[in-house]
Structure formats: C-alpha cells, structure tokens
Design an enzyme around this catalytic site. Structure first.
Site, PDB file in Angstrom:
ATOM      1  N   LYS A   1     116.829  25.342  30.029  1.00 20.27           N
ATOM      2  CA  LYS A   1     115.627  26.427  29.697  1.00 20.27           C
ATOM      3  C   LYS A   1     114.511  25.908  29.014  1.00 20.27           C
ATOM      4  O   LYS A   1     113.437  26.142  29.616  1.00 20.27           O
ATOM      5  CB  LYS A   1     116.412  27.466  29.208  1.00 20.27           C
ATOM      6  CG  LYS A   1     117.307  28.396  30.117  1.00 20.27           C
ATOM      7  CD  LYS A   1     117.727  29.794  29.175  1.00 20.27           C
ATOM      8  CE  LYS A   1     118.928  30.445  29.851  1.00 20.27           C
ATOM      9  NZ  LYS A   1     118.538  31.374  31.027  1.00 20.27           N
TER      10      LYS A   1
ATOM     11  N   ASN B   1     119.113  33.521  43.635  1.00 17.08           N
ATOM     12  CA  ASN B   1     119.456  33.600  42.204  1.00 17.08           C
ATOM     13  C   ASN B   1     121.099  34.165  42.251  1.00 17.08           C
ATOM     14  O   ASN B   1     121.642  33.977  43.402  1.00 17.08           O
ATOM     15  CB  ASN B   1     118.593  34.847  41.581  1.00 17.08           C
ATOM     16  CG  ASN B   1     118.611  34.477  39.991  1.00 17.08           C
ATOM     17  OD1 ASN B   1     119.319  34.037  39.374  1.00 17.08           O
ATOM     18  ND2 ASN B   1     117.089  34.388  39.656  1.00 17.08           N
TER      19      ASN B   1
ATOM     20  N   ALA C   1     117.316  26.452  37.873  1.00 18.42           N
ATOM     21  CA  ALA C   1     116.844  26.912  36.588  1.00 18.42           C
ATOM     22  C   ALA C   1     117.970  27.357  35.687  1.00 18.42           C
ATOM     23  O   ALA C   1     119.217  27.673  36.270  1.00 18.42           O
ATOM     24  CB  ALA C   1     116.142  28.251  36.878  1.00 18.42           C
TER      25      ALA C   1
ATOM     26  N   SER D   1     116.483  37.677  38.173  1.00 21.44           N
ATOM     27  CA  SER D   1     117.514  37.681  37.386  1.00 21.44           C
ATOM     28  C   SER D   1     118.134  39.078  37.229  1.00 21.44           C
ATOM     29  O   SER D   1     117.426  39.932  36.859  1.00 21.44           O
ATOM     30  CB  SER D   1     117.230  37.124  36.057  1.00 21.44           C
ATOM     31  OG  SER D   1     118.141  37.384  34.945  1.00 21.44           O
TER      32      SER D   1
ATOM     33  N   ASN E   1     127.122  34.978  34.380  1.00 21.79           N
ATOM     34  CA  ASN E   1     126.380  34.718  33.355  1.00 21.79           C
ATOM     35  C   ASN E   1     125.394  36.202  33.034  1.00 21.79           C
ATOM     36  O   ASN E   1     124.737  36.785  34.058  1.00 21.79           O
ATOM     37  CB  ASN E   1     125.091  33.560  33.297  1.00 21.79           C
ATOM     38  CG  ASN E   1     124.089  33.991  33.878  1.00 21.79           C
ATOM     39  OD1 ASN E   1     123.159  34.525  33.244  1.00 21.79           O
ATOM     40  ND2 ASN E   1     124.004  33.543  35.066  1.00 21.79           N
TER      41      ASN E   1
ATOM     42  N   LYS F   1     111.430  33.368  43.549  1.00 21.62           N
ATOM     43  CA  LYS F   1     113.025  33.311  43.791  1.00 21.62           C
ATOM     44  C   LYS F   1     113.447  34.594  43.959  1.00 21.62           C
ATOM     45  O   LYS F   1     113.125  35.495  43.136  1.00 21.62           O
ATOM     46  CB  LYS F   1     113.240  32.416  42.399  1.00 21.62           C
ATOM     47  CG  LYS F   1     114.793  32.210  42.342  1.00 21.62           C
ATOM     48  CD  LYS F   1     115.237  31.430  41.151  1.00 21.62           C
ATOM     49  CE  LYS F   1     116.740  31.042  41.172  1.00 21.62           C
ATOM     50  NZ  LYS F   1     117.239  30.218  40.137  1.00 21.62           N
TER      51      LYS F   1
ATOM     52  N   PHE G   1     117.693  35.648  29.681  1.00 17.81           N
ATOM     53  CA  PHE G   1     116.493  34.825  29.493  1.00 17.81           C
ATOM     54  C   PHE G   1     116.454  34.273  27.887  1.00 17.81           C
ATOM     55  O   PHE G   1     115.323  34.474  27.141  1.00 17.81           O
ATOM     56  CB  PHE G   1     115.036  35.601  29.737  1.00 17.81           C
ATOM     57  CG  PHE G   1     114.809  35.785  31.073  1.00 17.81           C
ATOM     58  CD1 PHE G   1     115.515  34.903  32.157  1.00 17.81           C
ATOM     59  CD2 PHE G   1     114.104  36.312  31.478  1.00 17.81           C
ATOM     60  CE1 PHE G   1     115.336  35.307  33.397  1.00 17.81           C
ATOM     61  CE2 PHE G   1     113.780  36.586  32.987  1.00 17.81           C
ATOM     62  CZ  PHE G   1     114.493  36.013  33.768  1.00 17.81           C
TER      63      PHE G   1
ATOM     64  N   ASN H   1     119.523  40.112  34.746  1.00 22.63           N
ATOM     65  CA  ASN H   1     119.994  40.147  33.170  1.00 22.63           C
ATOM     66  C   ASN H   1     118.916  40.628  32.295  1.00 22.63           C
ATOM     67  O   ASN H   1     118.848  40.799  31.155  1.00 22.63           O
ATOM     68  CB  ASN H   1     120.631  38.922  32.652  1.00 22.63           C
ATOM     69  CG  ASN H   1     121.790  38.490  33.380  1.00 22.63           C
ATOM     70  OD1 ASN H   1     122.590  39.412  33.368  1.00 22.63           O
ATOM     71  ND2 ASN H   1     121.912  37.259  33.774  1.00 22.63           N
ATOM     72  N   THR H   2     117.532  41.205  32.926  1.00 19.57           N
ATOM     73  CA  THR H   2     116.612  41.639  32.281  1.00 19.57           C
ATOM     74  C   THR H   2     116.258  42.773  32.904  1.00 19.57           C
ATOM     75  O   THR H   2     116.021  43.131  34.122  1.00 19.57           O
ATOM     76  CB  THR H   2     115.351  40.759  32.172  1.00 19.57           C
ATOM     77  OG1 THR H   2     115.674  39.514  31.680  1.00 19.57           O
ATOM     78  CG2 THR H   2     113.913  41.397  31.854  1.00 19.57           C
TER      79      THR H   2
HETATM   80  C1  LIG Z   1     124.301  30.419  32.759  1.00 12.97           C
HETATM   81  C2  LIG Z   1     123.330  30.307  33.924  1.00 12.97           C
HETATM   82  C3  LIG Z   1     122.129  30.855  33.460  1.00 12.97           C
HETATM   83  C4  LIG Z   1     121.046  30.907  34.361  1.00 12.97           C
HETATM   84  N1  LIG Z   1     119.805  30.832  34.054  1.00 12.97           N
HETATM   85  C5  LIG Z   1     118.865  31.160  35.065  1.00 12.97           C
HETATM   86  C6  LIG Z   1     117.575  31.411  34.660  1.00 12.97           C
HETATM   87  O1  LIG Z   1     117.079  31.447  33.502  1.00 12.97           O
HETATM   88  N2  LIG Z   1     116.554  31.510  35.419  1.00 12.97           N
HETATM   89  C7  LIG Z   1     116.961  31.449  36.825  1.00 12.97           C
HETATM   90  O2  LIG Z   1     115.948  31.540  37.780  1.00 12.97           O
HETATM   91  N3  LIG Z   1     117.976  31.359  37.249  1.00 12.97           N
HETATM   92  C8  LIG Z   1     118.986  31.106  36.197  1.00 12.97           C
HETATM   93  N4  LIG Z   1     120.176  30.980  36.762  1.00 12.97           N
HETATM   94  C9  LIG Z   1     120.527  30.801  38.155  1.00 12.97           C
HETATM   95  C10 LIG Z   1     120.518  29.495  38.800  1.00 12.97           C
HETATM   96  O3  LIG Z   1     119.381  28.851  38.852  1.00 12.97           O
HETATM   97  C11 LIG Z   1     121.009  29.610  40.451  1.00 12.97           C
HETATM   98  O4  LIG Z   1     120.033  30.282  40.959  1.00 12.97           O
HETATM   99  C12 LIG Z   1     122.406  30.297  40.710  1.00 12.97           C
HETATM  100  O5  LIG Z   1     123.340  30.075  39.414  1.00 12.97           O
HETATM  101  C13 LIG Z   1     123.003  29.894  41.923  1.00 12.97           C
HETATM  102  O6  LIG Z   1     123.267  28.364  41.964  1.00 12.97           O
HETATM  103  P1  LIG Z   1     124.732  27.726  41.583  1.00 12.97           P
HETATM  104  O7  LIG Z   1     125.538  28.688  42.358  1.00 12.97           O
HETATM  105  O8  LIG Z   1     124.585  26.372  42.038  1.00 12.97           O
HETATM  106  O9  LIG Z   1     124.788  27.971  40.150  1.00 12.97           O
HETATM  107  C14 LIG Z   1     121.299  30.850  35.801  1.00 12.97           C
HETATM  108  C15 LIG Z   1     122.581  30.392  36.312  1.00 12.97           C
HETATM  109  C16 LIG Z   1     123.743  30.283  35.075  1.00 12.97           C
HETATM  110  C17 LIG Z   1     125.116  30.263  35.778  1.00 12.97           C
END
Ligand SMILES: Cc1cc2nc3c(=O)[nH]c(=O)nc-3n(C[C@H](O)[C@H](O)[C@H](O)COP(=O)(O)O)c2cc1C
Length: 362
Positions: free
Chosen positions: A69, A241, A65, A179, A114, A212, A118, A181-182
C-alpha cells in the site's frame, strides 16, 4: 529459487500466525531484499512486452493493490518477475484502518478475507517514496481512495488532491470506489460521481486514469458505469475488487471482502460480459482469483491487456509471477501467437475458446 524453497518450508508456520503479521514480515523481508540484492534489469521476454498508454509493460502480470500500500518494497516486484505493481490504496491523510484482526485465511479454498479499511501512511509518504525511487524497471500504478472521515460530498476532493500531488510519479492511477471496507465508498459507484470526478481529474494529469469496479454490481450496472467512466475520460477499467457475496464461501460472513479462488469465476465472467463493449475504447485489467498461468491466459483471451494478483501470490509464494510468465509464454506459443498483444481479446472473436477448454477453434 532458494526463496521459493524457504517459503514452502515456512508456509505451515506462517498459517499458524496472524495473517497480517505474516504480511508485515514478508513486506519487511522484501524491502530488505530489494535494498541489498544488486539491482539488475529483469530478463526481457519480448513476447510478453506491451506498450500501453505510452509506457512499456515488460510483462502483463501485476501485483494487485493492497499488498504494498505504501510502496515500501518497490524494488522487490521486478525482481520477483512482476511486470508492473500497483501501490495503494492511498488516502490524502494517513489512517489506521479498521481494528485488528482484519485479515483472515480460508486455507482450503485458497482464499482470503480482508476488512483492512485503507490502512496507509497517506499520500505524502507515498510521494516521498515514489520520488526517491524512480529507478524501477517496471511501471507503477497508484490506487487512490478517500479518507474514512471525508464525507461523501467532499470525496471528489480527496481523489483530485492526490492525482494532482502524485501526477508526475505514477504511470497510471486507479480510482478505487469498490472497496467494501470504507463505509459509503461503494455508493460512489454511480454515474454522477464518476462523471464529475473524471471530468475534473483528466485535466490534472497526463497519466491514464482507470476505475476499479466491485464484482457485486450486476453486469448491467457495471457496464453502464464503465461506459460512462470511459466517456468521461477513463482509459481503463479494473475488474474486479473483492466480493461481499458470502454465498460464494459457505460459512463465511461479514466483515470484509473475499478474494482468491472463490472469486475466480465471478471475476472472469464479469470480464467476459463487459469486455466486448469496452474493447477498443479502454484497456482492461483483470484481477480476482488468478492463481496460475492458465487463468491469466484465459483473462487475456477474454480481453484483458493486463492481469493482477494478490491472493494467488500469497498462496504460491515468491515464484508466482515467474511461474505465470513461463506458462503464458507456453500458451502463446501453443496457440501460435507471436506476442501477448495478439492474444488480447482473441477469445471473444471466436478464434479461440476461452473457457476451461480454451485453445484454437479447429
Ligand atoms: C489484504 C488485502 C488488501 C487489499 N487492499 C486493497 C486496496 O487497498 N485497494 C484495492 O483497490 N484493492 C485491495 N485489495 C483487492 C485486490 O487488489 C484484488 O482486487 C482482490 O484481492 C482480488 O484479487 P485476488 O483474488 O488476486 O486477491 C486487497 C485485497 C486483499 C486480500
């Protein structure tokens, strides 16, 4: 593939640009690619296929995710070898997210940070895209959040409204409470909220609903929450996450969540800790610091039916998912598994070691 070579050539230039700008460029490119390149079904790899929740997943490697988006490049993901894609996080109303810059690279650690918050076009725009594009060769999950302006007392409505509106268009849903960030979102990772939400949500859709989790919960708290979520009707748990444990990356600090290699160990160990209690009751999706096929295989041995990646894909480029497919097939064959289903959880039963030295126990 030619786009792999182009990506490698362009990478040094990309890292000098703002990370979010590069992300927008990549998404735009992929959207065009998906429109102009003829749609051909991905090459079948029978050993990687799994029917899950009544849907055939052509392989267990998913786009996590947050990358797409708003579902802008849905046609691109099967072409790049992904076996499924998760769009979102989407919210009921469109929102701009946090002020920029809000996406940063930690290059040496192959990690990202990041604080997006959202940013998305809202669930109606996604509904339109999903509705006009049900020709994908792969399952598409929808990750759901709440609007920043929605108070905690009405958060449940944000999720229910979207499940209702998108029910026929998603292969699965993910309730995102994790997340960082909210403001206040992670406070909803409590039994009462999860039980209340799931209790109502399962009546609105036939599709599976997953939850999640944040890697910053203790294992005990995460397990307690997961078990209650499953009891209330969740059919899968996504682990995990991004993390706000900045100690994992010395020199880092707020705002936002860390992803990529700094998260590999925590995400894997959280899975290892929760899986024995959840297997057979819910499907597990492992995400966090999966950068190669060996790590993907490790997560499968530890009980994940599906894996996802965001940051690994960013650092590796377009050939990422195909590379993982290839390595998974090699590892399955080496260990004598006929297909990926046989390997799910095999590391928990002592038949296979699932650590740095994994393989059949002699
Ligand atoms: C730029 C960015 C934006 C993300 N946005 C979301 C999101 O909107 N919703 C969510 O559930 N996870 C979000 N994630 C988390 C990823 O889905 C994932 O759970 C997390 O990055 C760990 O995986 P990775 O190490 O492969 O990146 C985001 C990650 C990144 C780097």
């Amino acid at each position: 593939m030619i786009i792999d070579r182009l990506y490698r050539m362009a990478f040094p230039a990309f890292v000098r640009m703002d990370a979010e700008r590069v992300h927008r460029l990549a998404l735009g490119f992929l959207e065009v690619l998906a429109t102009v390149a003829p749609a051909k079904p991905p090459r079948r790899q029978v050993a990687l296929e799994q029917p899950l929740w009544g849907t055939l997943f052509p392989n267990p490697i998913g786009l996590a995710a947050g990358f797409d988006k708003d579902g802008e490049a849905l046609g691109a993901w099967p072409r790049l070898g992904f076996g499924f894609a998760e769009v979102g996080t989407v919210t009921p109303e469109p929102q701009a997210g946090n002020p920029r810059p809000r996406l940063f690279r930690h290059l040496a650690e192959e990690s990202l940070q990041n604080a997006m918050g959202f940013n998305n076009e809202g669930h109606q725009a996604l509904r339109h895209r999903l509705g006009s594009a049900r020709r994908f060769a792969i399952p598409v999950g929808v990750n759901l959040g709440k609007n920043k302006t929605t108070p905690a007392e009405r958060a449940q409505d944000d999720y229910l409204l979207q499940i209702d509106a998108l029910s026929g268009l998603a292969d699965y849903f993910v309730v995102n409470l994790s997340s960082p960030n909210t403001p206040g979102l992670r406070d909803l990772q409590n039994r009462e909220f999860v039980e209340g939400l799931l209790g109502q949500a399962v009546g609105l859709t036939e599709r599976p609903i997953l939850v999640k989790l944040a890697p910053d919960l203790t294992d005990a708290a995460a397990l307690d929450l997961a078990l209650h979520a499953v009891e209330a009707g969740a059919r899968g748990i996504v682990i995990s996450n991004t993390t706000t444990n900045y100690a994992l990356l010395p020199g880092s600090g707020p705002p936002g969540g860390l992803s990529g290699r700094v998260l590999t160990r925590r995400s894997r160990e959280m899975l290892r800790s929760l899986a024995p209690h959840l297997l057979g009751r819910a499907l597990l999706v492992s995400v966090g610091g999966i950068h190669d096929g060996d790590e993907a295989y490790r997560r499968i041995l530890l009980g994940a039916s599906l894996v996802q990646a965001y940051t690994g894909f960013v650092y590796a480029g377009p050939g990422f998912a195909r590379g993982l497919q290839h390595r998974l097939l090699e590892r399955l064959e080496q260990d004598g598994f006929g297909n990926v289903r046989e390997a799910v959880g095999a590391g928990l039963e002592g038949r296979i070691r699932a650590g740095a030295d994994e393989g059949r126990v002699p």
